[in-house]
Design a protein around this motif. Structure first.
Motif, PDB file in Angstrom:
ATOM      1  N   UNK A  80     -17.776   5.415 -10.968  1.00  0.00           N
ATOM      2  CA  UNK A  80     -16.882   5.836 -11.976  1.00  0.00           C
ATOM      3  C   UNK A  80     -17.049   5.398 -13.288  1.00  0.00           C
ATOM      4  N   UNK A  81     -17.448   3.828 -13.171  1.00  0.00           N
ATOM      5  CA  UNK A  81     -17.800   3.134 -14.496  1.00  0.00           C
ATOM      6  C   UNK A  81     -19.041   3.849 -15.201  1.00  0.00           C
ATOM      7  N   UNK A  82     -19.865   4.139 -14.227  1.00  0.00           N
ATOM      8  CA  UNK A  82     -21.105   4.733 -14.839  1.00  0.00           C
ATOM      9  C   UNK A  82     -20.803   6.147 -15.430  1.00  0.00           C
ATOM     10  N   UNK A  83     -19.945   7.001 -14.906  1.00  0.00           N
ATOM     11  CA  UNK A  83     -19.724   8.008 -15.426  1.00  0.00           C
ATOM     12  C   UNK A  83     -18.827   7.860 -16.883  1.00  0.00           C
ATOM     13  N   UNK A  84     -18.122   6.846 -16.621  1.00  0.00           N
ATOM     14  CA  UNK A  84     -17.163   6.797 -17.815  1.00  0.00           C
ATOM     15  C   UNK A  84     -18.106   6.447 -19.265  1.00  0.00           C
ATOM     16  N   UNK A  85     -19.075   5.423 -18.742  1.00  0.00           N
ATOM     17  CA  UNK A  85     -19.974   4.996 -19.932  1.00  0.00           C
ATOM     18  C   UNK A  85     -20.695   6.263 -20.255  1.00  0.00           C
ATOM     19  N   UNK A  86     -21.315   7.113 -19.302  1.00  0.00           N
ATOM     20  CA  UNK A  86     -22.019   8.100 -19.526  1.00  0.00           C
ATOM     21  C   UNK A  86     -21.329   9.528 -20.356  1.00  0.00           C
ATOM     22  N   UNK A  87     -20.055   9.704 -19.802  1.00  0.00           N
ATOM     23  CA  UNK A  87     -19.508  10.768 -20.260  1.00  0.00           C
ATOM     24  C   UNK A  87     -18.393  10.916 -21.311  1.00  0.00           C
ATOM     25  N   UNK A  88     -17.622   9.695 -20.927  1.00  0.00           N
ATOM     26  CA  UNK A  88     -16.586   9.624 -21.974  1.00  0.00           C
ATOM     27  C   UNK A  88     -16.785   8.903 -23.129  1.00  0.00           C
ATOM     28  N   UNK A  89     -17.266   7.596 -22.936  1.00  0.00           N
ATOM     29  CA  UNK A  89     -17.675   7.032 -24.141  1.00  0.00           C
ATOM     30  C   UNK A  89     -18.488   7.440 -25.060  1.00  0.00           C
ATOM     31  N   UNK A  90     -19.414   8.271 -24.536  1.00  0.00           N
ATOM     32  CA  UNK A  90     -20.240   9.004 -25.489  1.00  0.00           C
ATOM     33  C   UNK A  90     -19.835  10.324 -25.935  1.00  0.00           C
ATOM     34  N   UNK A  91     -18.570  10.632 -25.467  1.00  0.00           N
ATOM     35  CA  UNK A  91     -18.062  12.061 -25.749  1.00  0.00           C
ATOM     36  C   UNK A  91     -18.524  13.178 -25.037  1.00  0.00           C
ATOM     37  N   UNK A  92     -19.568  12.908 -24.233  1.00  0.00           N
ATOM     38  CA  UNK A  92     -20.342  13.990 -23.713  1.00  0.00           C
ATOM     39  C   UNK A  92     -19.322  14.829 -22.976  1.00  0.00           C
ATOM     40  N   UNK A  93     -18.499  14.520 -22.250  1.00  0.00           N
ATOM     41  CA  UNK A  93     -17.775  15.296 -21.440  1.00  0.00           C
ATOM     42  C   UNK A  93     -16.862  16.323 -22.186  1.00  0.00           C
ATOM     43  N   UNK A  94     -16.077  15.705 -22.998  1.00  0.00           N
ATOM     44  CA  UNK A  94     -15.087  16.617 -23.873  1.00  0.00           C
ATOM     45  C   UNK A  94     -16.048  17.820 -24.638  1.00  0.00           C
ATOM     46  N   UNK A  95     -17.087  17.190 -25.080  1.00  0.00           N
ATOM     47  CA  UNK A  95     -18.050  18.231 -25.888  1.00  0.00           C
ATOM     48  C   UNK A  95     -18.462  19.506 -24.846  1.00  0.00           C
ATOM     49  N   UNK A  96     -18.688  18.994 -23.599  1.00  0.00           N
ATOM     50  CA  UNK A  96     -19.362  20.042 -22.754  1.00  0.00           C
ATOM     51  C   UNK A  96     -18.223  20.915 -22.328  1.00  0.00           C
ATOM     52  N   UNK A  97     -17.002  20.317 -22.331  1.00  0.00           N
ATOM     53  CA  UNK A  97     -15.668  21.065 -22.176  1.00  0.00           C
ATOM     54  C   UNK A  97     -15.416  22.236 -23.126  1.00  0.00           C
ATOM     55  N   UNK A  98     -15.620  21.564 -24.418  1.00  0.00           N
ATOM     56  CA  UNK A  98     -15.582  22.534 -25.467  1.00  0.00           C
ATOM     57  C   UNK A  98     -16.349  23.808 -25.517  1.00  0.00           C
ATOM     58  N   UNK A  99     -17.760  23.463 -24.988  1.00  0.00           N
ATOM     59  CA  UNK A  99     -18.769  24.709 -24.619  1.00  0.00           C
ATOM     60  C   UNK A  99     -17.971  25.783 -23.723  1.00  0.00           C
ATOM     61  N   UNK A 100     -17.546  25.313 -22.527  1.00  0.00           N
ATOM     62  CA  UNK A 100     -16.884  26.002 -21.562  1.00  0.00           C
ATOM     63  C   UNK A 100     -15.769  26.829 -22.172  1.00  0.00           C
TER      64      UNK A 100
END
Lengths: 122, 45, 369
Positions: C63-83
């Motif tokens: 979960x920490x790995x996911x956090x660092x990769x997806x939230x801290x980098x803003x990658x998850x929210x940006x991908x959600x925006x694409x969707x």
């Protein structure tokens, strides 16, 4: 654009041909071909009687008729639910605007544009 | 008035004004796009 | 031997409280259907993170790995925006672009809440992050909060998502308090117009260019949303459009939820801040609704064709809940009144408005520090 129109429990695929880019008619002309219609007793023809007598109930917005609650010939009172129009994925109950007998009601499955006649109440 | 509060008031004012400005801009862009598209020859698919 | 009971020995009151909160979120998701796609993963993520010595978090925790990769980098929210972009149909808005005004007015809660937060002693960055709950838009809230106040990310996301699902409960009393029965019964005629395909295609491109050039910091937010929308609108990428709306949206939501949940650690979450933020989020939603309704009433002073002021409340970003709530309320007052199309237009405008507001906060707040 292709529409699927259901008339008397039969499904028809209907191709809608648009004219010029400037569409004059607000309602897309939906040509419904009914191959060998079987007019069962009590069921109304599919075409909307534009010149029918009585109060016309118009579609408030574009959508699909997913349920017809009252058949033609029924006496309805003001405010009585007549049909369900699905628009924007929300089911909307359309109620009668006056008291009278239904002389025409749109078929289940029909795709309607805003301003199309949904029912005529005389 | 503390500097943070005055900064907050400014962010509030500018932010609201900004949102309205940008969306009003989008409003005119949308209308413009539709006007232009109506003048273009029809693009039939 | 000690290692076998380490989990039990390290259990503290805080852990149990967090288990309770996690179970409540899971219960709300399953039994009450409150944003189950998010609240269930968030709840379970919170369970995983609050088990003493959990291997799910920490240096090598997934979960920490996911956090660092997806939230801290803003990658998850940006991908959600694409969707989300692929899910939005801007046609109702193009048919009725006037409703863009309400998309702006109903962002009022963001700024009102920001101001209240500053009065309560939060610094400007934290206040902006709390205010953005009023965007009524999960990914925008996460995006902004992560940039400005990472320590408040968990309560802000939970507040944003839970109030979004509570829109049908929050909005009606506010609207009723601000409008008369006569105003709620105002009918609006709907004019159906055809939007040329070319406009549908040009819209995301033009908006991205204009918004991006004016505020480069908003490019990630607006651009990813409009990328998704172009995929949808262009008509030749049906597979990509479907993938964005289904697979991408589902996968990222799944990971986003559990990752956000994993940040709800007892020592960070069980603080007065969390309660304050939950309360302020509610304030933000109420001010959003009030802003939209009052702005519509203001416009009605000048307009010949009056607007049903309830439509203004649909200018928040919670789509399509808000538009439906408004239609339901209109029908309660007058069963022959249909304002669904207008409120849908306002609702779509709100989705655009909340992102613009997020972008503006990102640009404005650093300028005042």
């Amino acid at each position: 654009m292709k529409y699927v129109v259901e008339i008397n429990q039969k499904k028809f695929e209907v191709e809608v041909e648009r004219g010029q880019a400037t569409i004059v008619e607000k309602t897309p002309a939906i040509a419904v071909e009914t191959p060998a219609p079987l007019p069962a007793a009590g069921q109304q023809p599919a075409s909307a009687p534009a010149h029918a007598q009585g109060q016309k109930l118009l579609a408030p917005m574009p959508g699909v008729i997913i349920k017809v609650k009252q058949p033609t010939g029924t006496r309805v009172s003001k405010g009585q639910p007549l049909l369900v129009l699905e628009a924007m994925k929300m089911e909307n109950e359309v109620v009668s605007s006056c008291e009278g007998v239904i002389t025409y009601i749109v078929a289940k499955g029909a795709q309607v544009a805003a301003g199309d006649i949904l029912a005529v109440i005389a | 008035m503390s500097p943070t509060i005055s900064a907050a008031l400014q962010v509030m004012g500018l932010g609201l004004a900004g949102v309205f400005t940008v969306l009003i801009l989008f409003y005119f862009l949308t209308r413009l796009l539709i006007v232009i598209a109506k003048k273009l020859p029809p693009m039939e698919k | 031997m000690n290692e076998l009971v380490a989990g039990i020995v390290n259990l503290q009151l805080g852990n149990f409280v967090m288990f309770g909160i996690a179970l409540i979120l899971i219960y709300l998701a399953i039994a009450k259907d409150y944003e189950p796609m998010l609240l269930l993963p968030i709840g379970f993520g919170a369970l995983l993170a609050n088990i003493p010595l959990s291997s799910a978090i920490g240096h090598e925790g997934f979960l920490t790995i996911l956090y660092n990769a997806g939230i801290r980098t803003e990658l998850f929210p940006v991908l959600i925006f694409v969707a989300v972009g692929a899910m939005i149909d801007f046609k109702p808005l193009m048919q009725n672009p006037f409703m863009l005004f309400f998309g702006a007015a109903a962002q009022f809660g963001i700024f009102a809440c920001l101001f209240v937060a500053v009065l309560m002693g939060y610094d400007l960055k934290e206040a902006a992050s709390i205010g953005i709950i009023g965007a009524a838009d999960g990914p925008t809230s996460i995006y902004v909060a992560n940039k400005f106040a990472e320590r408040l990310l968990a309560p802000i996301s939970v507040a944003a998502y839970s109030y979004m699902s509570l829109v049908p409960i929050i909005q009606p009393p506010v609207i009723r308090a601000l409008t008369s029965k006569r105003e709620r019964m105002i009918r609006m005629t709907y004019h159906q117009t055809d939007i040329p395909k070319i406009v549908e295609i040009a819209f995301p491109i033009v908006i991205t260019l204009v918004a991006g050039i004016l505020a480069p910091i908003s490019v990630a937010l607006v651009g990813s949303l409009m990328f998704g929308n172009l995929i949808r609108a262009c008509g030749v990428l049906e597979r990509l459009s479907n993938a964005a709306q289904n697979e991408l949206a589902n996968l990222v939501t799944l990971m986003l939820g559990i990752t956000i949940g994993s940040t709800m650690l007892a020592q960070d979450f069980l603080r007065a801040d969390t309660l304050i933020i939950m309360a302020m989020g509610l304030v933000a939603f109420i001010f959003d609704t009030a802003g939209g309704v009052l702005f519509a009433k203001l416009l009605n002073l000048f307009l010949k064709n009056k607007i049903n002021p309830m439509v203004g409340a649909a200018g928040i970003s919670a789509f399509p809940m808000s538009a439906r709530v408004i239609q339901r309320m209109a029908k309660e007052e007058d069963p022959e009144n249909f304002i669904l199309m207008q409120s849908t237009s306002a609702n779509v405008a709100g989705q655009l408005g909340s992102i613009v507001a997020g972008g503006l906060l990102l640009a404005l707040v650093p300028a005042f520090l």
